[in-house]
Design a protein around this motif. Structure first.
Motif, mmCIF file in Angstrom:
data_model
loop_
_atom_site.group_PDB
_atom_site.id
_atom_site.type_symbol
_atom_site.label_atom_id
_atom_site.label_comp_id
_atom_site.label_asym_id
_atom_site.label_seq_id
_atom_site.Cartn_x
_atom_site.Cartn_y
_atom_site.Cartn_z
ATOM 1 N N ALA A 113 58.293 58.882 23.071
ATOM 2 C CA ALA A 113 58.361 57.425 23.151
ATOM 3 C C ALA A 113 58.481 56.808 21.763
ATOM 4 C CB ALA A 113 57.131 56.876 23.879
ATOM 5 N N MET A 114 57.709 57.317 20.820
ATOM 6 C CA MET A 114 57.800 56.833 19.440
ATOM 7 C C MET A 114 59.190 57.082 18.865
ATOM 8 S SD MET A 114 54.208 58.223 17.858
ATOM 9 C CE MET A 114 52.634 57.881 18.650
ATOM 10 N N ASN A 115 59.734 58.233 19.186
ATOM 11 C CA ASN A 115 61.051 58.581 18.654
ATOM 12 C C ASN A 115 62.148 57.693 19.242
ATOM 13 O OD1 ASN A 115 62.675 60.539 17.023
ATOM 14 N ND2 ASN A 115 63.635 60.888 19.007
ATOM 15 N N PHE A 116 62.030 57.381 20.535
ATOM 16 C CA PHE A 116 63.012 56.490 21.162
ATOM 17 C C PHE A 116 63.009 55.137 20.460
ATOM 18 C CE2 PHE A 116 63.755 53.081 24.305
ATOM 19 C CZ PHE A 116 65.103 53.311 24.554
ATOM 20 N N TRP A 117 61.820 54.586 20.239
ATOM 21 C CA TRP A 117 61.725 53.281 19.577
ATOM 22 C C TRP A 117 62.279 53.361 18.157
ATOM 23 C CZ3 TRP A 117 59.755 51.250 15.156
ATOM 24 C CH2 TRP A 117 59.691 49.860 15.077
ATOM 25 N N ALA A 118 61.897 54.400 17.419
ATOM 26 C CA ALA A 118 62.323 54.520 16.017
ATOM 27 C C ALA A 118 63.842 54.673 15.909
ATOM 28 C CB ALA A 118 61.625 55.711 15.360
ATOM 29 N N THR A 119 64.446 55.392 16.867
ATOM 30 C CA THR A 119 65.897 55.574 16.855
ATOM 31 C C THR A 119 66.610 54.247 17.092
ATOM 32 O OG1 THR A 119 65.661 57.847 17.671
ATOM 33 C CG2 THR A 119 67.821 56.816 17.911
ATOM 34 N N VAL A 120 66.109 53.458 18.030
ATOM 35 C CA VAL A 120 66.697 52.140 18.302
ATOM 36 C C VAL A 120 66.517 51.226 17.100
ATOM 37 C CG1 VAL A 120 66.487 50.058 19.714
ATOM 38 C CG2 VAL A 120 66.416 52.316 20.803
ATOM 39 N N GLU A 121 65.313 51.219 16.527
ATOM 40 C CA GLU A 121 65.036 50.372 15.374
ATOM 41 C C GLU A 121 65.932 50.738 14.189
ATOM 42 O OE1 GLU A 121 62.927 49.049 11.688
ATOM 43 O OE2 GLU A 121 63.436 51.089 12.316
ATOM 44 N N HIS A 122 66.163 52.042 14.011
ATOM 45 C CA HIS A 122 67.017 52.513 12.920
ATOM 46 C C HIS A 122 68.442 51.990 13.086
ATOM 47 C CE1 HIS A 122 68.184 55.375 9.712
ATOM 48 N NE2 HIS A 122 69.321 55.418 10.373
ATOM 49 N N SER A 123 68.955 52.037 14.310
ATOM 50 C CA SER A 123 70.308 51.555 14.579
ATOM 51 C C SER A 123 70.418 50.049 14.319
ATOM 52 C CB SER A 123 70.710 51.860 16.029
ATOM 53 O OG SER A 123 70.689 53.253 16.277
ATOM 54 N N LEU A 124 69.417 49.298 14.780
ATOM 55 C CA LEU A 124 69.426 47.858 14.560
ATOM 56 C C LEU A 124 69.255 47.519 13.085
ATOM 57 C CD1 LEU A 124 67.277 46.718 17.613
ATOM 58 C CD2 LEU A 124 69.719 46.284 17.263
ATOM 59 N N ASN A 125 68.455 48.318 12.392
ATOM 60 C CA ASN A 125 68.259 48.118 10.960
ATOM 61 C C ASN A 125 69.577 48.268 10.207
ATOM 62 O OD1 ASN A 125 66.266 47.747 8.713
ATOM 63 N ND2 ASN A 125 67.115 49.717 8.100
ATOM 64 N N TYR A 126 70.389 49.226 10.652
ATOM 65 C CA TYR A 126 71.707 49.431 10.042
ATOM 66 C C TYR A 126 72.597 48.212 10.285
ATOM 67 C CZ TYR A 126 76.205 51.631 8.976
ATOM 68 O OH TYR A 126 77.430 51.927 8.443
ATOM 69 N N LYS A 127 72.516 47.663 11.489
ATOM 70 C CA LYS A 127 73.339 46.495 11.837
ATOM 71 C C LYS A 127 72.931 45.271 11.026
ATOM 72 C CE LYS A 127 74.448 43.321 15.636
ATOM 73 N NZ LYS A 127 74.279 43.018 17.078
ATOM 74 N N TYR A 128 71.618 45.031 10.914
ATOM 75 C CA TYR A 128 71.129 43.822 10.254
ATOM 76 C C TYR A 128 70.777 44.039 8.779
ATOM 77 C CZ TYR A 128 70.781 41.708 14.882
ATOM 78 O OH TYR A 128 71.056 41.201 16.140
ATOM 79 N N GLN A 129 71.023 45.267 8.264
ATOM 80 C CA GLN A 129 70.744 45.563 6.854
ATOM 81 C C GLN A 129 69.298 45.224 6.462
ATOM 82 O OE1 GLN A 129 73.163 47.083 4.662
ATOM 83 N NE2 GLN A 129 73.992 47.410 6.722
#
Length: 229
Positions: free
Chosen positions: A146-162
């Protein structure tokens, strides 16, 4: 200037490859004893050159200090089913004589403001080269699925929003992180029943399917790790 990045990164790739075999071997030892394995699956990667260079600029890392100051050029990730498994894995790593733990950061007890949870361990690992032994730093992250799922999504969004999340997005991400951890807590409450059911399944017709599924998941996650940097 590092002119030959392939040569520079070779010991790191060797470390990742060796550690993946060793950590996956720990899981197999638990399975051989018909015991619950705290390790669900293991992935690893060497940080791409572009990511290293970007981080050097962002963190003001000097090239002559790269090997000492950048701890995650070699990265391993251990996925667990339960939060309790994370701390069991950490204890197992502390007992190993083939690695030296340099630093531990518990972002499960000490949650990051964003909601990020994981347990980070920086290790020193000796790689045997034809020119002799080279001790390199590597980072091992231990987290639940569950932690990994959240972190993976957050990482992708972080890339989008810099890294500059809109306030509403940041709030929703933190809420999602709490929901993911609530799921982990609920699973811990029924952990004994889950483990008993899994033991029955692993000794029946699902044994080969489970082994194949985990190995396939590890291969897929290795590819994702390389693409997520």
């Amino acid at each position: 200037m590092i002119e030959d990045w392939k040569h520079f990164l070779l010991p790191y790739q060797q470390a990742v490859d060796e550690l993946k075999v060793k950590l996956r071997g720990m899981r197999k030892q638990f399975q051989d004893q018909s015991a619950h394995s705290p390790i669900e699956f293991v992935t690893g990667r060497v940080k791409p050159v572009e990511s290293i260079q970007e981080k050097m600029v962002r963190r003001h890392v000097q090239e002559d200090r790269l090997e000492q100051d950048m701890q995650d050029i070699a990265g391993l990730r251990i996925m667990c089913q339960f939060v309790e498994d994370i701390y069991q894995v950490v204890d197992l790593l502390r007992e190993r004589t083939d690695i030296t733990i340099i630093e531990e950061r518990d972002y499960i007890t000490n949650v990051k403001p964003s909601g990020y949870r994981s347990y980070h361990i920086v290790i020193e690992y000796p790689v045997q080269l034809v020119t002799g032994e080279k001790r390199i730093l590597a980072e091992i992250q231990v987290r639940t699925l569950a932690m990994n799922f959240w972190a993976t999504v957050e990482h992708s969004l972080n890339y989008k929003y810099q890294g500059e999340f809109p306030e509403a997005m940041a709030t929703r991400l933190k809420t999602a992180a709490e929901a993911a951890f609530k799921l982990d807590e609920e699973m811990s409450e029924i952990r004994e029943d889950i483990q008993e059911a899994q033991q029955l399944f692993s000794h029946g017709r699902g044994a080969e399917w489970t082994k194949s599924a985990i190995e396939s998941q590890e291969d897929q996650n290795d590819q994702v790790e390389r693409g997520n940097e």
